[in-house]
Design a protein around this motif. Structure first.
Motif, PDB file in Angstrom:
ATOM      1  N   ARG A  70       0.833  -1.204   0.000  1.00 48.84           N
ATOM      2  CA  ARG A  70       0.000   0.000   0.000  1.00 48.84           C
ATOM      3  C   ARG A  70       0.871   1.258   0.000  1.00 48.84           C
ATOM      4  O   ARG A  70       0.601   2.228  -0.721  1.00 48.84           O
ATOM      5  CB  ARG A  70      -0.891  -0.019   1.242  1.00 48.84           C
ATOM      6  CG  ARG A  70      -1.831   1.183   1.380  1.00 48.84           C
ATOM      7  CD  ARG A  70      -3.051   1.020   0.529  1.00 48.84           C
ATOM      8  NE  ARG A  70      -4.081   1.997   0.869  1.00 48.84           N
ATOM      9  CZ  ARG A  70      -5.297   1.988   0.367  1.00 48.84           C
ATOM     10  NH1 ARG A  70      -5.652   1.045  -0.498  1.00 48.84           N
ATOM     11  NH2 ARG A  70      -6.181   2.913   0.701  1.00 48.84           N
ATOM     12  N   ALA A  71       1.922   1.256   0.806  1.00 46.48           N
ATOM     13  CA  ALA A  71       2.794   2.418   0.910  1.00 46.48           C
ATOM     14  C   ALA A  71       3.521   2.695  -0.403  1.00 46.48           C
ATOM     15  O   ALA A  71       3.777   3.850  -0.750  1.00 46.48           O
ATOM     16  CB  ALA A  71       3.805   2.210   2.038  1.00 46.48           C
TER      17      ALA A  71
ATOM     18  N   VAL B 132      -0.395   7.354  -3.330  1.00 47.71           N
ATOM     19  CA  VAL B 132       0.198   8.696  -3.409  1.00 47.71           C
ATOM     20  C   VAL B 132      -0.564   9.623  -2.470  1.00 47.71           C
ATOM     21  O   VAL B 132      -1.798   9.734  -2.550  1.00 47.71           O
ATOM     22  CB  VAL B 132       0.162   9.241  -4.847  1.00 47.71           C
ATOM     23  CG1 VAL B 132       0.674  10.676  -4.887  1.00 47.71           C
ATOM     24  CG2 VAL B 132       0.984   8.350  -5.763  1.00 47.71           C
ATOM     25  N   VAL B 133       0.155  10.287  -1.557  1.00 53.10           N
ATOM     26  CA  VAL B 133      -0.450  11.252  -0.644  1.00 53.10           C
ATOM     27  C   VAL B 133       0.390  12.529  -0.639  1.00 53.10           C
ATOM     28  O   VAL B 133       1.623  12.473  -0.662  1.00 53.10           O
ATOM     29  CB  VAL B 133      -0.572  10.688   0.786  1.00 53.10           C
ATOM     30  CG1 VAL B 133      -1.558   9.543   0.836  1.00 53.10           C
ATOM     31  CG2 VAL B 133       0.773  10.236   1.317  1.00 53.10           C
TER      32      VAL B 133
ATOM     33  N   LYS C 278       7.456   7.502   0.979  1.00 52.70           N
ATOM     34  CA  LYS C 278       8.393   8.604   1.192  1.00 52.70           C
ATOM     35  C   LYS C 278       8.216   9.236   2.581  1.00 52.70           C
ATOM     36  O   LYS C 278       9.085   9.979   3.028  1.00 52.70           O
ATOM     37  CB  LYS C 278       8.207   9.676   0.118  1.00 52.70           C
ATOM     38  CG  LYS C 278       8.490   9.213  -1.312  1.00 52.70           C
ATOM     39  CD  LYS C 278       9.955   8.935  -1.538  1.00 52.70           C
ATOM     40  CE  LYS C 278      10.237   8.622  -3.012  1.00 52.70           C
ATOM     41  NZ  LYS C 278      11.667   8.338  -3.257  1.00 52.70           N
ATOM     42  N   GLN C 279       7.087   8.962   3.213  1.00 55.71           N
ATOM     43  CA  GLN C 279       6.845   9.508   4.549  1.00 55.71           C
ATOM     44  C   GLN C 279       7.670   8.727   5.577  1.00 55.71           C
ATOM     45  O   GLN C 279       7.608   7.503   5.636  1.00 55.71           O
ATOM     46  CB  GLN C 279       5.355   9.408   4.902  1.00 55.71           C
ATOM     47  CG  GLN C 279       4.418  10.070   3.907  1.00 55.71           C
ATOM     48  CD  GLN C 279       4.560  11.583   3.900  1.00 55.71           C
ATOM     49  OE1 GLN C 279       5.009  12.187   4.877  1.00 55.71           O
ATOM     50  NE2 GLN C 279       4.169  12.211   2.792  1.00 55.71           N
TER      51      GLN C 279
ATOM     52  N   GLN D 178      -4.049   1.600   9.676  1.00 57.07           N
ATOM     53  CA  GLN D 178      -3.825   3.040   9.594  1.00 57.07           C
ATOM     54  C   GLN D 178      -3.281   3.439   8.225  1.00 57.07           C
ATOM     55  O   GLN D 178      -3.699   4.440   7.634  1.00 57.07           O
ATOM     56  CB  GLN D 178      -2.855   3.471  10.699  1.00 57.07           C
ATOM     57  CG  GLN D 178      -2.872   4.951  11.020  1.00 57.07           C
ATOM     58  CD  GLN D 178      -4.146   5.370  11.740  1.00 57.07           C
ATOM     59  OE1 GLN D 178      -4.930   4.544  12.175  1.00 57.07           O
ATOM     60  NE2 GLN D 178      -4.354   6.680  11.848  1.00 57.07           N
ATOM     61  N   ILE D 179      -2.362   2.651   7.699  1.00 52.05           N
ATOM     62  CA  ILE D 179      -1.777   2.953   6.397  1.00 52.05           C
ATOM     63  C   ILE D 179      -2.789   2.772   5.274  1.00 52.05           C
ATOM     64  O   ILE D 179      -2.728   3.448   4.244  1.00 52.05           O
ATOM     65  CB  ILE D 179      -0.503   2.099   6.185  1.00 52.05           C
ATOM     66  CG1 ILE D 179       0.625   2.664   7.071  1.00 52.05           C
ATOM     67  CG2 ILE D 179      -0.077   2.052   4.730  1.00 52.05           C
ATOM     68  CD1 ILE D 179       1.895   1.831   7.065  1.00 52.05           C
ATOM     69  N   HIS D 180      -3.758   1.884   5.472  1.00 57.28           N
ATOM     70  CA  HIS D 180      -4.810   1.692   4.470  1.00 57.28           C
ATOM     71  C   HIS D 180      -5.921   2.725   4.594  1.00 57.28           C
ATOM     72  O   HIS D 180      -6.801   2.791   3.722  1.00 57.28           O
ATOM     73  CB  HIS D 180      -5.399   0.284   4.588  1.00 57.28           C
ATOM     74  CG  HIS D 180      -4.562  -0.782   3.951  1.00 57.28           C
ATOM     75  ND1 HIS D 180      -3.387  -1.238   4.493  1.00 57.28           N
ATOM     76  CD2 HIS D 180      -4.726  -1.456   2.776  1.00 57.28           C
ATOM     77  CE1 HIS D 180      -2.865  -2.164   3.713  1.00 57.28           C
ATOM     78  NE2 HIS D 180      -3.646  -2.311   2.657  1.00 57.28           N
TER      79      HIS D 180
END
Length: 403
Positions: free
Chosen positions: A280-281, A285-286, A293-294, A354-356
């Motif tokens: 997912r990471a 894109v966020v 990249k976070q 949380q990442i999803h």
């Protein structure tokens, strides 16, 4: 201990991973769709998957006694159970799902020839399902000596009266037998000899299912967790396992392997959650750049990998000690992994959710249900606090005795 899996285990693991990739993961959506049509029945797709598993000789892998199962040690079984744990229903495909596994272990170790022929053989063949009835709503069942259900001898029978809940597996239409724990000698001055365990067919008059219990809102079909009343339930005296007053002894023999099997499966769930959050990471894109990249996301992935590996190694050490010295000698390590693995799985799966984002809470991913299962295991087979209390006591006694 050896950190390399044996050639035998490598072959089995490769075969199991291939089976999961070819048949189990592609079946997840269909399984859940079919389950909506009959909540407590067996989804049709499961029948075919079980047949394939038997053909692939991936059946009863959990039983160390070669008379009944694959003859694998706890250490050999660990990576296989981890792989099965990645899909909640997959253990049943290989006839390795709780509570059947614990019940089969009890019957294999403590059952007499008649009990084994009547109940163990159909369970080994996957023809029926089973339940284990211990937990009660009116007492703190984390202390098994509190159990109040009565098992009273009456001629050639025993009569059972009591109230239990969260009896896993009992809602399933294919569940035909329960092992019930209760008190046969409540006045015995030795409180560890007051209990007995007895076989109770689910269709016995007086067995009354009150309702299915939910876990975080899930009904955990098709096994489910039943609240059940035993109202003057009468079974033959020959259904008693091992003998009067031996129930606590049987429970202790059952729970060691059961606890570590849960931990093995939880490591598989956490590993799958780690792989999902990494994917997912990389893809999401966020704020104009890939989530990976976070820095906080990278840290979550890194910490999760470390924690999974720590729990995996502790589980393997506990399994190795059980194989070498027996369950009793390994009780401290079993307690450690029962404390560590469920909390680790909760933490890792929570990070994956949380990442999803909102999708992590939905039915489109397995994370929410896996989290509910992991959180449940912090209570099942003994709450964290009981294991920590006993482990702390044992360690203090050991180190306090040293000069």
């Amino acid at each position: 201990m050896e950190f390399e899996y044996s050639d035998k285990v490598k072959v089995l693991l490769e075969r199991l991973q291939r089976f999961m990739a070819d048949y189990v993961y592609p079946a997840e959506q269909t399984y859940h769709q079919q389950l909506q049509e009959d909540r407590w029945g067996e989804p049709p797709i499961m029948v075919g998957l079980k047949a394939r598993a038997r053909e692939a000789e991936l059946w009863n892998l959990f039983l160390p006694d070669p008379r009944f199962g694959a003859g694998l040690s706890n250490l050999e079984y660990a990576p296989l159970a981890e792989e099965m744990g990645k899909v909640l229903f997959s253990s049943e495909i290989f006839n390795c799902s709780a509570p059947d596994t614990g019940n089969m272990e009890v019957l294999a170790q403590y059952g007499d020839a008649e009990q084994q022929a009547r109940w163990l053989q159909p369970l080994l063949a996957g023809e029926i399902r089973s339940a284990f009835a211990m937990t009660e709503p009116k007492v703190a069942s984390s202390d098994a000596t509190n159990i109040e259900t009565s098992i009273v001898r009456d001629g050639d029978d025993y009569v059972i009266n009591g109230h239990k809940f969260y009896i896993s597996g009992l809602m399933n239409k294919r569940c035909e037998i329960m092992i019930v724990m209760g008190k046969s000698d409540a006045d015995n001055p030795n409180r560890y000899q007051q209990q007995s365990q007895i076989l109770v067919p689910t269709n016995t008059p007086g067995v009354k299912i009150v309702r299915p219990m939910t876990v975080f809102g899930y009904d955990d079909a098709p096994e489910g967790h039943a609240e059940v009343i035993f109202d003057n339930v009468r079974v033959p005296a020959g259904n008693l396992i091992l003998g009067e007053g031996r129930g606590f002894e049987i429970a202790q023999g059952r729970l060691g392997p059961g606890r570590i099997h849960h931990c093995m499966r939880l490591i598989g769930q956490a590993q799958r959650a780690l792989e999902m959050m990494a994917k997912r990471a990389e893809q999401r894109v966020v704020f104009g750049r890939p989530m990976i990249k976070q820095q906080s996301v990278r840290e979550d992935i890194a910490k999760s990998a470390c924690e999974i590996e720590q729990a995996r190694l502790l589980t393997l050490k506990a399994a190795d000690q059980m194989d070498r010295y027996g369950n009793k000698a390994a009780k401290d390590l079993i307690a450690m992994i029962k404390i560590v693995a469920p909390q680790m799985a909760c933490t890792v799966i929570d990070r994956a959710i949380q990442i999803h984002g909102a999708a992590g809470l939905s039915q489109d991913y397995n994370l929410a249900q896996h989290y509910a299962y992991a959180r449940t295991i912090r209570l099942a087979d003994g709450p964290d606090q009981v294991h920590m209390m006993q482990l702390g006591r044992n360690l203090a006694a050991r180190y306090g005795a040293e000069q």
